[in-house]
Scaffold this motif. Structure first.
Motif, short mmCIF file in Angstrom:
data_model
loop_
_atom_site.label_atom_id
_atom_site.label_comp_id
_atom_site.label_asym_id
_atom_site.label_seq_id
_atom_site.Cartn_x
_atom_site.Cartn_y
_atom_site.Cartn_z
N UNK A 1 -0.85 13.91 2.39
CA UNK A 1 0.19 14.46 3.27
C UNK A 1 0.24 13.79 4.64
N UNK A 2 -0.59 12.76 4.87
CA UNK A 2 -0.47 11.99 6.11
C UNK A 2 0.87 11.27 6.09
N UNK A 3 1.49 11.16 7.25
CA UNK A 3 2.71 10.38 7.36
C UNK A 3 2.34 8.91 7.42
N UNK A 4 3.15 8.07 6.78
CA UNK A 4 2.90 6.63 6.82
C UNK A 4 2.93 6.16 8.27
N UNK A 5 2.04 5.25 8.59
CA UNK A 5 1.90 4.66 9.92
C UNK A 5 1.46 5.68 10.98
N UNK A 6 0.67 6.67 10.57
CA UNK A 6 0.06 7.60 11.53
C UNK A 6 -1.01 6.86 12.32
N UNK A 7 -1.19 7.27 13.57
CA UNK A 7 -2.19 6.65 14.46
C UNK A 7 -3.28 7.66 14.79
N UNK A 8 -4.53 7.20 14.78
CA UNK A 8 -5.66 8.07 15.10
C UNK A 8 -6.63 7.34 16.02
N UNK A 9 -7.22 8.09 16.93
CA UNK A 9 -8.35 7.62 17.72
C UNK A 9 -9.59 8.13 17.01
N UNK A 10 -10.54 7.24 16.74
CA UNK A 10 -11.75 7.64 16.03
C UNK A 10 -12.85 8.00 17.01
N UNK A 11 -13.50 9.11 16.74
CA UNK A 11 -14.68 9.52 17.49
C UNK A 11 -15.79 9.71 16.47
N UNK B 1 0.83 -1.21 0.00
CA UNK B 1 0.00 0.00 0.00
C UNK B 1 0.87 1.25 0.00
N UNK B 2 0.32 2.31 -0.54
CA UNK B 2 1.05 3.59 -0.56
C UNK B 2 1.06 4.25 0.81
N UNK B 3 0.02 3.96 1.63
CA UNK B 3 -0.08 4.58 2.95
C UNK B 3 -0.77 3.62 3.90
N UNK B 4 -0.21 3.47 5.08
CA UNK B 4 -0.83 2.69 6.14
C UNK B 4 -1.09 3.62 7.30
N UNK B 5 -2.35 3.61 7.78
CA UNK B 5 -2.67 4.35 9.00
C UNK B 5 -3.27 3.36 9.99
N UNK B 6 -3.19 3.70 11.25
CA UNK B 6 -3.76 2.86 12.31
C UNK B 6 -4.85 3.64 13.01
N UNK B 7 -5.99 3.00 13.16
CA UNK B 7 -7.11 3.64 13.84
C UNK B 7 -7.52 2.77 15.01
N UNK B 8 -8.06 3.37 16.04
CA UNK B 8 -8.46 2.60 17.20
C UNK B 8 -9.78 3.08 17.75
#
Length: 112
Positions: free
Chosen positions: A87-97, A4-11
């Motif tokens: 423009x997100x950095x690869x492997x950015x982490x986010x908490x979802x609301x 993938x071009x970008x991986x993000x992590x959500x929780x």
């Protein structure tokens, strides 16, 4: 195998009565809260793709996700666009609301 071009992590937050000695490093032992992360792999780097992937992850129709916002440093909500995702950095982490939309049965998602 395509990378993938970008991986993000959500929780999502989960409440469980857990032993504080076994608390996960990404949790709060005082409240018994811990976080379960899910990897989201993006190839097209578009807001539409992110909406679709989040809908699949949470098993809701993509049409129920009205908007996705990113919470800024001062607490403002910025509409997520294709350019922002690029423009997100690869492997950015986010908490979802989530917030329920006022007009119908759809939701707004906030990346914190």
């Amino acid at each position: 195998m395509v990378r993938p071009r970008l991986t993000i992590y959500v929780c999502q937050e989960s409440q469980h009565g857990r032993d504080p000695q076994h608390e996960h490093e990404d949790g709060d032992s005082s409240t018994g809260t811990f976080f379960v992360y899910h990897a989201v792999y993006l190839e097209e780097l578009t807001a539409a793709e992110l909406t679709e992937k989040l809908a699949q992850l949470f098993r809701v129709p993509a049409q129920q996700i009205q908007q996705i916002y990113k919470q800024g440093p001062t607490g403002i909500h910025v509409l997520v666009s294709d350019e922002m995702i690029q423009n997100f950095q690869d492997e950015s982490c986010f908490v979802l609301d989530t917030m329920k939309a006022e007009s119908n049965d759809s939701y707004h998602i906030i990346l914190k």
